[in-house]
Write an enzyme that holds these catalytic residues in place. Structure first.
Site, PDB file in Angstrom:
ATOM      1  N   MET A  58     -11.165 -18.635 -42.586  1.00  0.00           N
ATOM      2  CA  MET A  58      -9.629 -18.628 -42.745  1.00  0.00           C
ATOM      3  C   MET A  58      -9.312 -17.336 -42.585  1.00  0.00           C
ATOM      4  O   MET A  58      -7.913 -17.288 -42.329  1.00  0.00           O
ATOM      5  CB  MET A  58      -9.278 -19.460 -43.958  1.00  0.00           C
ATOM      6  CG  MET A  58      -9.660 -18.913 -45.188  1.00  0.00           C
ATOM      7  SD  MET A  58      -9.197 -20.057 -46.628  1.00  0.00           S
ATOM      8  CE  MET A  58      -7.676 -20.381 -46.122  1.00  0.00           C
ATOM      9  N   LEU A  74      -0.661 -20.402 -42.727  1.00  0.00           N
ATOM     10  CA  LEU A  74      -1.401 -21.514 -43.182  1.00  0.00           C
ATOM     11  C   LEU A  74      -0.598 -22.523 -43.395  1.00  0.00           C
ATOM     12  O   LEU A  74      -0.818 -23.730 -43.170  1.00  0.00           O
ATOM     13  CB  LEU A  74      -1.892 -20.630 -44.783  1.00  0.00           C
ATOM     14  CG  LEU A  74      -2.716 -21.353 -45.538  1.00  0.00           C
ATOM     15  CD1 LEU A  74      -3.722 -20.432 -46.260  1.00  0.00           C
ATOM     16  CD2 LEU A  74      -2.192 -22.438 -46.765  1.00  0.00           C
ATOM     17  N   LEU A  80      -4.351 -28.391 -41.921  1.00  0.00           N
ATOM     18  CA  LEU A  80      -4.797 -28.037 -43.207  1.00  0.00           C
ATOM     19  C   LEU A  80      -3.693 -28.683 -44.348  1.00  0.00           C
ATOM     20  O   LEU A  80      -4.054 -29.458 -45.226  1.00  0.00           O
ATOM     21  CB  LEU A  80      -4.382 -26.525 -43.575  1.00  0.00           C
ATOM     22  CG  LEU A  80      -4.860 -26.102 -45.099  1.00  0.00           C
ATOM     23  CD1 LEU A  80      -6.267 -26.102 -45.276  1.00  0.00           C
ATOM     24  CD2 LEU A  80      -4.201 -24.594 -45.185  1.00  0.00           C
ATOM     25  N   ARG A 147      -8.367 -17.825 -39.153  1.00  0.00           N
ATOM     26  CA  ARG A 147      -7.211 -18.816 -38.702  1.00  0.00           C
ATOM     27  C   ARG A 147      -6.084 -18.370 -39.106  1.00  0.00           C
ATOM     28  O   ARG A 147      -4.994 -18.794 -38.349  1.00  0.00           O
ATOM     29  CB  ARG A 147      -7.828 -20.053 -39.507  1.00  0.00           C
ATOM     30  CG  ARG A 147      -6.949 -21.423 -39.099  1.00  0.00           C
ATOM     31  CD  ARG A 147      -7.187 -21.956 -37.769  1.00  0.00           C
ATOM     32  NE  ARG A 147      -6.173 -22.957 -37.576  1.00  0.00           N
ATOM     33  CZ  ARG A 147      -4.908 -22.765 -37.198  1.00  0.00           C
ATOM     34  NH1 ARG A 147      -4.282 -21.713 -37.043  1.00  0.00           N
ATOM     35  NH2 ARG A 147      -3.848 -23.831 -37.215  1.00  0.00           N
ATOM     36  N   TYR A 148      -5.732 -17.595 -40.132  1.00  0.00           N
ATOM     37  CA  TYR A 148      -4.454 -17.310 -40.721  1.00  0.00           C
ATOM     38  C   TYR A 148      -4.180 -15.937 -41.035  1.00  0.00           C
ATOM     39  O   TYR A 148      -3.169 -15.336 -41.587  1.00  0.00           O
ATOM     40  CB  TYR A 148      -4.252 -17.971 -42.017  1.00  0.00           C
ATOM     41  CG  TYR A 148      -4.777 -19.355 -42.234  1.00  0.00           C
ATOM     42  CD1 TYR A 148      -4.221 -20.262 -41.206  1.00  0.00           C
ATOM     43  CD2 TYR A 148      -5.669 -19.943 -43.013  1.00  0.00           C
ATOM     44  CE1 TYR A 148      -4.345 -21.608 -41.380  1.00  0.00           C
ATOM     45  CE2 TYR A 148      -6.042 -21.258 -42.817  1.00  0.00           C
ATOM     46  CZ  TYR A 148      -5.222 -21.879 -41.937  1.00  0.00           C
ATOM     47  OH  TYR A 148      -5.813 -23.345 -42.033  1.00  0.00           O
ATOM     48  N   HIS A 263     -13.573 -25.233 -53.889  1.00  0.00           N
ATOM     49  CA  HIS A 263     -12.160 -25.230 -53.581  1.00  0.00           C
ATOM     50  C   HIS A 263     -11.944 -26.621 -53.472  1.00  0.00           C
ATOM     51  O   HIS A 263     -12.628 -27.394 -52.560  1.00  0.00           O
ATOM     52  CB  HIS A 263     -11.718 -24.591 -52.253  1.00  0.00           C
ATOM     53  CG  HIS A 263     -10.205 -24.453 -52.134  1.00  0.00           C
ATOM     54  ND1 HIS A 263      -9.487 -25.593 -51.844  1.00  0.00           N
ATOM     55  CD2 HIS A 263      -9.320 -23.537 -51.825  1.00  0.00           C
ATOM     56  CE1 HIS A 263      -8.164 -25.140 -51.728  1.00  0.00           C
ATOM     57  NE2 HIS A 263      -8.233 -23.881 -51.561  1.00  0.00           N
ATOM     58  N   ASP A 340     -16.436 -12.972 -51.747  1.00  0.00           N
ATOM     59  CA  ASP A 340     -15.387 -12.656 -52.569  1.00  0.00           C
ATOM     60  C   ASP A 340     -14.009 -12.924 -51.939  1.00  0.00           C
ATOM     61  O   ASP A 340     -13.673 -12.647 -50.674  1.00  0.00           O
ATOM     62  CB  ASP A 340     -15.294 -11.426 -53.408  1.00  0.00           C
ATOM     63  CG  ASP A 340     -16.269 -11.715 -54.554  1.00  0.00           C
ATOM     64  OD1 ASP A 340     -16.018 -12.675 -55.198  1.00  0.00           O
ATOM     65  OD2 ASP A 340     -16.980 -10.689 -54.602  1.00  0.00           O
ATOM     66  N   GLU A 343      -9.768 -16.580 -54.752  1.00  0.00           N
ATOM     67  CA  GLU A 343     -10.181 -17.888 -55.713  1.00  0.00           C
ATOM     68  C   GLU A 343     -11.262 -17.409 -56.803  1.00  0.00           C
ATOM     69  O   GLU A 343     -11.275 -17.987 -57.849  1.00  0.00           O
ATOM     70  CB  GLU A 343     -10.906 -18.989 -54.988  1.00  0.00           C
ATOM     71  CG  GLU A 343      -9.937 -19.138 -53.667  1.00  0.00           C
ATOM     72  CD  GLU A 343      -8.634 -19.909 -53.736  1.00  0.00           C
ATOM     73  OE1 GLU A 343      -8.757 -20.785 -54.425  1.00  0.00           O
ATOM     74  OE2 GLU A 343      -7.878 -19.583 -52.912  1.00  0.00           O
ATOM     75  N   GLU A 347      -8.443 -16.275 -59.442  1.00  0.00           N
ATOM     76  CA  GLU A 347      -8.674 -17.347 -60.324  1.00  0.00           C
ATOM     77  C   GLU A 347      -9.518 -17.585 -61.107  1.00  0.00           C
ATOM     78  O   GLU A 347      -9.476 -17.841 -62.363  1.00  0.00           O
ATOM     79  CB  GLU A 347      -8.582 -18.551 -59.215  1.00  0.00           C
ATOM     80  CG  GLU A 347      -8.197 -19.902 -59.773  1.00  0.00           C
ATOM     81  CD  GLU A 347      -8.151 -20.895 -58.779  1.00  0.00           C
ATOM     82  OE1 GLU A 347      -7.861 -20.670 -57.825  1.00  0.00           O
ATOM     83  OE2 GLU A 347      -8.191 -22.219 -59.343  1.00  0.00           O
TER      84      GLU A 347
HETATM   85  C1  LIG Z   1     -13.940 -24.406 -48.514  1.00  0.00           C
HETATM   86  C2  LIG Z   1     -12.918 -23.523 -48.750  1.00  0.00           C
HETATM   87  C3  LIG Z   1     -11.560 -24.182 -48.645  1.00  0.00           C
HETATM   88  C4  LIG Z   1     -11.006 -25.522 -48.481  1.00  0.00           C
HETATM   89  C5  LIG Z   1     -11.859 -26.754 -48.364  1.00  0.00           C
HETATM   90  C6  LIG Z   1      -9.644 -25.290 -48.646  1.00  0.00           C
HETATM   91  C7  LIG Z   1      -8.854 -26.303 -48.735  1.00  0.00           C
HETATM   92  C8  LIG Z   1      -7.574 -26.261 -48.498  1.00  0.00           C
HETATM   93  N1  LIG Z   1      -6.534 -25.197 -48.924  1.00  0.00           N
HETATM   94  C9  LIG Z   1      -5.433 -25.529 -49.120  1.00  0.00           C
HETATM   95  C10 LIG Z   1      -4.344 -24.630 -49.476  1.00  0.00           C
HETATM   96  C11 LIG Z   1      -4.405 -23.105 -49.578  1.00  0.00           C
HETATM   97  N2  LIG Z   1      -5.637 -22.556 -49.667  1.00  0.00           N
HETATM   98  C12 LIG Z   1      -5.241 -21.122 -49.677  1.00  0.00           C
HETATM   99  C13 LIG Z   1      -6.034 -20.171 -50.195  1.00  0.00           C
HETATM  100  C14 LIG Z   1      -7.443 -20.196 -49.639  1.00  0.00           C
HETATM  101  N3  LIG Z   1      -8.120 -21.306 -49.437  1.00  0.00           N
HETATM  102  C15 LIG Z   1      -9.524 -21.108 -49.564  1.00  0.00           C
HETATM  103  C16 LIG Z   1     -10.515 -21.866 -49.217  1.00  0.00           C
HETATM  104  C17 LIG Z   1     -10.468 -23.236 -48.597  1.00  0.00           C
HETATM  105  N4  LIG Z   1      -9.318 -23.865 -48.800  1.00  0.00           N
HETATM  106  C18 LIG Z   1      -9.404 -19.773 -49.797  1.00  0.00           C
HETATM  107  C19 LIG Z   1     -10.958 -19.047 -49.688  1.00  0.00           C
HETATM  108  C20 LIG Z   1      -8.471 -18.718 -50.087  1.00  0.00           C
HETATM  109  C21 LIG Z   1      -8.037 -17.653 -50.355  1.00  0.00           C
HETATM  110  C22 LIG Z   1      -8.153 -16.787 -48.943  1.00  0.00           C
HETATM  111  C23 LIG Z   1      -8.656 -15.159 -49.554  1.00  0.00           C
HETATM  112  O1  LIG Z   1      -8.026 -14.704 -50.496  1.00  0.00           O
HETATM  113  O2  LIG Z   1      -9.498 -14.581 -48.738  1.00  0.00           O
HETATM  114  C24 LIG Z   1      -3.886 -21.135 -50.046  1.00  0.00           C
HETATM  115  C25 LIG Z   1      -2.977 -19.801 -50.009  1.00  0.00           C
HETATM  116  C26 LIG Z   1      -3.003 -19.307 -51.627  1.00  0.00           C
HETATM  117  C27 LIG Z   1      -2.218 -19.881 -52.440  1.00  0.00           C
HETATM  118  O3  LIG Z   1      -0.855 -20.138 -51.871  1.00  0.00           O
HETATM  119  O4  LIG Z   1      -2.517 -20.501 -53.286  1.00  0.00           O
HETATM  120  C28 LIG Z   1      -3.331 -22.429 -49.908  1.00  0.00           C
HETATM  121  C29 LIG Z   1      -1.866 -22.781 -50.053  1.00  0.00           C
HETATM  122  C30 LIG Z   1      -5.073 -26.982 -48.772  1.00  0.00           C
HETATM  123  C31 LIG Z   1      -3.896 -27.605 -48.803  1.00  0.00           C
HETATM  124  C32 LIG Z   1      -6.581 -27.224 -48.385  1.00  0.00           C
HETATM  125  C33 LIG Z   1      -6.969 -28.804 -47.892  1.00  0.00           C
HETATM  126  C34 LIG Z   1      -6.294 -29.574 -47.403  1.00  0.00           C
HETATM  127 FE   LIG Z   2      -7.507 -23.298 -49.540  1.00  0.00          FE
END
Ligand SMILES: C=CC1=C(C)c2cc3[nH]c(cc4nc(cc5[nH]c(cc1n2)c(C)c5CCC(=O)O)C(CCC(=O)O)=C4C)c(C)c3C=C
Ligand SMILES: [Fe+2]
Ligand code: FES
Length: 431
Positions: A58, A74, A80, A147-148, A263, A340, A343, A347
């Site tokens: 991503m 995103l 997503l 991706r983003y 996640h 890393d 999250e 988090e």
């Molecule tokens: C296996 C990992 C992940 C899954 C499955 C996943 C699903 C998922 N995520 C969102 C919405 C957001 N994700 C955001 C950040 C983010 N997501 C992942 C991993 C997975 N997401 C990571 C590692 C990160 C952070 C990237 C980084 O810092 O390197 C965010 C943005 C942050 C925020 O606004 O809180 C969103 C929004 C959905 C809706 C979803 C499943 C459908």
């Molecule tokens: Fe996510």
């Protein structure tokens, strides 16, 4: 048999019914994956390389200035966050509102996500190993497609063409997802994006500037789409957990609760039939097996966004609950990401562990290191990629099945393409 596939170097393709692979290497058995093609017979005197090894993930903003663009891409991704016909209106609105809060979080972890640094390092190191283990496909050239965030898929694709792949010259590229467990919202979205750009850049119907020779010699793609129980992954997690357990006094070491944290997914995605929860559980089970089930453990879910229902139990609630009950020795293990990111660094480290200490955990709630530069992990990536290159398989057998409730036409088209089933005679294979 027709060999009109987009994967010409892999074109001695068996019909869909003859798709089980005869090799018996352990990880391939565990994955129970399809081989759509028999292994390519390698000519030992000359290399079939170069081979592009494309790490898909991503991505994350490398600096706080990039957070706005990261979030807007995103929230524009309907794979997503499906917002329906209002996506192009609601997406920018939500991302703009969210940006200041998320900028602060990236500032608190040092000013950006380390995912680009780690992805580039892991891909480069893996390719160095592959050049030794797989001379027949050498040189292996590392690429990253996010991706983003930069480098985006289109940037990577343009670089591939610039570097001499495609455009009449063919060449082989492997799309290697860096999400060990498959979700349609993560790997699925990256593959849909890769397919979109492949169509735009290499399909004669979408790109009329291509000469017939250029269209004929397009890039031959194959995909490593999931690897939840690969021994390299499992060993790397187990080593980092063992190292963290060593920081506890011997008399409590076997009583430390291991809290695997992944996640979360919205329940709408879970109920659509997304494979991710089962594959994450498979990783947890394999790691526990490797550790000999010496510690009690649970799998919990983090990083819910927005008001809808998400898969639980939540990591933060689980930690709070255990600490309040007196179980203070806990090791959190991020199990669905290979480096890393916000999250783990924000988090878990700054919110969950901080909250646990406020409840009296006395520093006994800790986190296992992320895989980052782990040599065991990088060797595991190379083993996985090496076997994939030698097998000639296009993708796993799972790619032939869509989620029971999937209504996304992009999933159908991209799965057909990547599994080599985009020809009319094989149409029935994708379900
Ligand atoms: C296996 C990992 C992940 C899954 C499955 C996943 C699903 C998922 N995520 C969102 C919405 C957001 N994700 C955001 C950040 C983010 N997501 C992942 C991993 C997975 N997401 C990571 C590692 C990160 C952070 C990237 C980084 O810092 O390197 C965010 C943005 C942050 C925020 O606004 O809180 C969103 C929004 C959905 C809706 C979803 C499943 C459908
Ligand atoms: Fe996510
Ligand atoms: S949403 Fe899972 S295959 Fe389309």
């Amino acid at each position: 048999m027709s060999v009109q596939t987009p994967f010409r170097a892999l074109s001695r393709r068996a019909p869909a019914v003859q798709c089980l692979h005869p090799r018996s290497q352990r990880w391939q058995h565990q994955r129970s994956m399809v081989t759509v093609v028999p292994p390519v017979t390698q000519d030992s005197t000359s290399s079939k390389g170069p081979t592009a090894m494309v790490f898909m993930n991503m991505g994350g903003p490398s600096t706080t200035d990039e957070v706005g663009n990261f979030l807007s891409r995103l929230f524009a991704d309907g794979d997503l966050i499906p917002l329906g016909p209002l996506q192009s209106y609601l997406g920018p609105l939500i991302s703009r509102r969210r940006t200041p809060k998320i900028i602060k979080q990236y500032a608190d972890i040092g000013g950006g996500s380390p995912i680009r640094k780690w992805s580039e390092y892991q891909a480069e190191e893996m390719c160095k190993i592959l050049d030794k283990t797989n001379p027949e496909t050498a040189p292996h050239k590392p690429y990253v497609a996010f991706r983003y965030a930069d480098p985006l898929t289109e940037e990577m694709y343009a670089k591939l063409l610039e570097d001499g792949f495609g455009k009449g010259k063919g060449g082989r590229a492997v799309a290697f997802t860096q999400y060990p467990q498959y979700s349609c919202s993560t790997t699925g979205s990256s593959l849909n994006e890769l397919w979109k750009w492949r169509q735009r850049m290499e399909s004669p119907s979408r790109n009329p500037s291509l000469t017939p020779a250029e269209a004929e010699g397009s890039i031959q793609w194959s995909v490593i789409d999931r690897w939840p129980t690969h021994p390299g992954l499992v060993n790397a997690f187990a080593e980092n957990i063992e190292a963290k357990l060593q920081t506890y006094p011997e008399e409590v070491r076997d009583k430390v609760v291991l809290l695997y944290s992944a996640h979360s997914l919205p329940m709408s995605v879970v109920n659509r039939g997304d494979p991710y929860p089962a594959e994450v559980a498979a990783t947890v089970w394999a790691v526990q097996q490797r550790l000999g089930f010496r510690n009690p453990y649970r799998l919990c879910w983090q990083s819910q966004v927005g008001p809808s229902a998400w898969l639980g139990a939540q990591t933060s609630d689980t930690v709070k609950n255990l600490v309040q009950k007196g179980q203070k020795d806990l090791v959190l293990v991020p199990i669905a990401f290979t480096s890393d990111h916000i999250e783990t660094l924000f988090e878990i480290d700054q919110e969950v562990i901080h909250e646990a200490n406020e409840l009296g955990a006395e520093g006994r709630v800790r986190r296992a290191e992320s895989l980052n530069g782990s040599p065991t992990f990088i060797k595991g990536l190379a083993d996985l990629a090496s076997a994939h290159l030698k097998s000639g398989e296009l993708c796993s057998k799972q790619m032939g099945l869509r989620c029971p409730a999937c209504k996304n036409e992009k999933c159908l088209q991209s799965k057909k393409f990547f599994s080599g089933q985009d020809k009319p005679d094989n149409e029935a294979f994708i379900m």
